[in-house]
Design an enzyme around this catalytic site. Structure first.
Site, PDB file in Angstrom:
ATOM      1  N   LYS A   1      69.933 -11.582  64.006  1.00 27.09           N
ATOM      2  CA  LYS A   1      68.736 -12.331  63.628  1.00 27.09           C
ATOM      3  C   LYS A   1      68.685 -12.625  62.127  1.00 27.09           C
ATOM      4  O   LYS A   1      68.035 -13.579  61.702  1.00 27.09           O
ATOM      5  CB  LYS A   1      67.475 -11.602  64.090  1.00 27.09           C
ATOM      6  CG  LYS A   1      67.406 -11.343  65.591  1.00 27.09           C
ATOM      7  CD  LYS A   1      67.678 -12.574  66.405  1.00 27.09           C
ATOM      8  CE  LYS A   1      67.624 -12.407  67.913  1.00 27.09           C
ATOM      9  NZ  LYS A   1      68.431 -11.343  68.512  1.00 27.09           N
TER      10      LYS A   1
ATOM     11  N   TYR B   1      71.538  -6.045  74.802  1.00 31.96           N
ATOM     12  CA  TYR B   1      72.289  -7.296  74.641  1.00 31.96           C
ATOM     13  C   TYR B   1      73.797  -7.054  74.578  1.00 31.96           C
ATOM     14  O   TYR B   1      74.541  -7.380  75.504  1.00 31.96           O
ATOM     15  CB  TYR B   1      71.845  -8.017  73.360  1.00 31.96           C
ATOM     16  CG  TYR B   1      70.393  -8.374  73.308  1.00 31.96           C
ATOM     17  CD1 TYR B   1      69.924  -9.550  73.901  1.00 31.96           C
ATOM     18  CD2 TYR B   1      69.473  -7.560  72.644  1.00 31.96           C
ATOM     19  CE1 TYR B   1      68.587  -9.890  73.839  1.00 31.96           C
ATOM     20  CE2 TYR B   1      68.137  -7.906  72.576  1.00 31.96           C
ATOM     21  CZ  TYR B   1      67.698  -9.063  73.176  1.00 31.96           C
ATOM     22  OH  TYR B   1      66.380  -9.395  73.112  1.00 31.96           O
TER      23      TYR B   1
ATOM     24  N   TYR C   1      65.951  -8.026  82.426  1.00 29.08           N
ATOM     25  CA  TYR C   1      66.074  -7.877  80.973  1.00 29.08           C
ATOM     26  C   TYR C   1      65.682  -6.446  80.564  1.00 29.08           C
ATOM     27  O   TYR C   1      64.646  -5.930  80.987  1.00 29.08           O
ATOM     28  CB  TYR C   1      65.139  -8.873  80.276  1.00 29.08           C
ATOM     29  CG  TYR C   1      65.033  -8.672  78.783  1.00 29.08           C
ATOM     30  CD1 TYR C   1      66.048  -9.097  77.938  1.00 29.08           C
ATOM     31  CD2 TYR C   1      63.924  -8.044  78.221  1.00 29.08           C
ATOM     32  CE1 TYR C   1      65.966  -8.901  76.572  1.00 29.08           C
ATOM     33  CE2 TYR C   1      63.832  -7.846  76.850  1.00 29.08           C
ATOM     34  CZ  TYR C   1      64.861  -8.270  76.035  1.00 29.08           C
ATOM     35  OH  TYR C   1      64.783  -8.077  74.687  1.00 29.08           O
TER      36      TYR C   1
END
Ligand SMILES: *Cc1c(COP(=O)(O)O)cnc(C)c1O
Length: 353
Positions: free
Chosen positions: A59, A311, A285
């Site tokens: 990010k 992830y 998720y």
């Protein structure tokens, strides 16, 4: 038709959060541990978990361009959204601290967990340390709607607010990974290697889209990049990644055109060239899978490197499955982008015990 990526990227305001290129390392111990199962594939890691600010992670590359835009607009406050254990939220808090901006996080309960590790440890612990104002929303709340409401309240109080969406995945945010694609191509030349595939996790699609846009801008096929979706269904993730790749290329093309280059254009990739694999998401998720647990443990024991449970652990499990099944050509070089997220390990103590 390709784009002059360097000059196009220079047209966008950027707030520096990285100290330079992240290393690429050969995973020789992992290859040895796989033995015959490596099927002659050479594996490498792009260490995007290896950054000085806030624990690091993918990010930060997006935030360089998002905060560039925010500061250009005179913003003094950043608001963003995510799940309770969002790495994007934690890194937005860190980047805002570095930039001298206030940060408010609107965090939803998207994973069916309510234990203390999930609610208070990992990224949640760090968000508060980094000085962010944390709003933990009730189950079922719409985080973006709550964020818009909060933005209105802050603006009424005289603040100038920049709202970053889920994962920072706007075309402007994805520029960070177009720049990373360029960095990878430079490192390829320095290493004398051509990566047949660049493999990455896909959540809000900006990382895959930025990498694919960077490859296409450089005249290479978007199929150089492959992702494993961890959040959306395969079709949804694929469509979102394709749209965001096209929008990022359009943004770059316009910037290149403004710069006066003759070539400010690159065709959007064909849908089939956006490779999104849905085999690793598992039940939902943020819900651990046996393959994720195996992948995180294997890379930790063989190389001393930490994946994350949400992830990169699932994406690395997908890469391992493809290598073991012989789906990468023997003798090929494959690059895995480590995207950070290790603080999430502390929120998943029950899964690893
Ligand atoms: C957000 C995130 C991803 C996914 O990136 P997107 O751009 O949202 O697809 C991958 N790995 C980690 C550790 C992340 O925090």
């Amino acid at each position: 038709m390709s784009i002059d990526l360097s000059s196009a990227l220079q047209r966008f305001p950027r707030y520096a959060l990285l100290d330079g290129p992240t290393p690429i390392q050969r995973l020789a111990r992992l290859e040895a541990a796989l033995g015959a199962a490596a099927n002659g594939v050479r594996l490498y890691a792009k260490r995007d978990d290896h950054m000085a600010l806030g624990g690091g992670g993918n990010k930060l590359r997006k935030l360089e361009f998002l905060l560039g835009e925010a500061r250009g607009q005179g913003a003094d406050t950043v608001v963003t959204v995510g799940g309770l254990q969002s790495n994007h939220a934690r890194l937005t808090a860190a980047a805002a601290a570095r930039a001298g901006m206030a940060c408010e996080l609107m965090l939803g309960r998207v994973v069916p967990r309510a234990d203390a590790d999930y609610e208070e440890n990992g990224n949640m612990l760090l968000n508060r340390l980094l000085g962010a104002t944390v709003h933990a929303l009730p189950v079922g709340a719409d985080a973006m709607a709550a964020a818009l409401e909060r933005v209105r309240a802050l603006e009424l109080a005289g603040r100038r607010v920049y709202l970053a969406p889920l994962g920072g995945s706007t075309p402007v945010g994805a520029l960070g990974y177009a720049a990373c694609a360029q960095e990878i191509l430079e490192q390829e030349r320095a290493l004398g290697v051509t990566f047949a595939r660049v493999v990455v996790a896909n959540g809000s699609a900006g990382t895959h889209a930025g990498l694919a846009a960077g490859m296409v801008a450089a005249g290479l096929p978007a199929t150089r990049v492959q992702s494993f979706t961890t959040l959306a269904d395969t079709e949804v993730a694929q469509a979102k990644t394709r749209d965001l790749t096209a929008a990022t290329l359009a943004l770059l093309g316009r910037a290149d055109g403004e710069h006066g280059a003759a070539t400010g254009e690159a065709a959007a990739p064909a849908p089939n060239d956006i490779l999104v694999d849905g085999s690793q998401r598992g039940p939902a998720y943020g819900v651990p899978t046996p393959a994720m647990l195996e992948a995180v443990g294997l890379l930790a024991r063989s190389e001393g490197l930490l994946l994350d449970p949400v992830y990169s652990g699932k994406a690395f499990a997908g890469l391992l499955a493809d290598v073991r099944a012989g789906r990468h050509a023997p003798g090929s070089d494959v690059l895995f982008v480590m995207t950070g997220g290790a603080p999430g390990l502390y929120a998943y103590k029950p899964a690893f015990q």
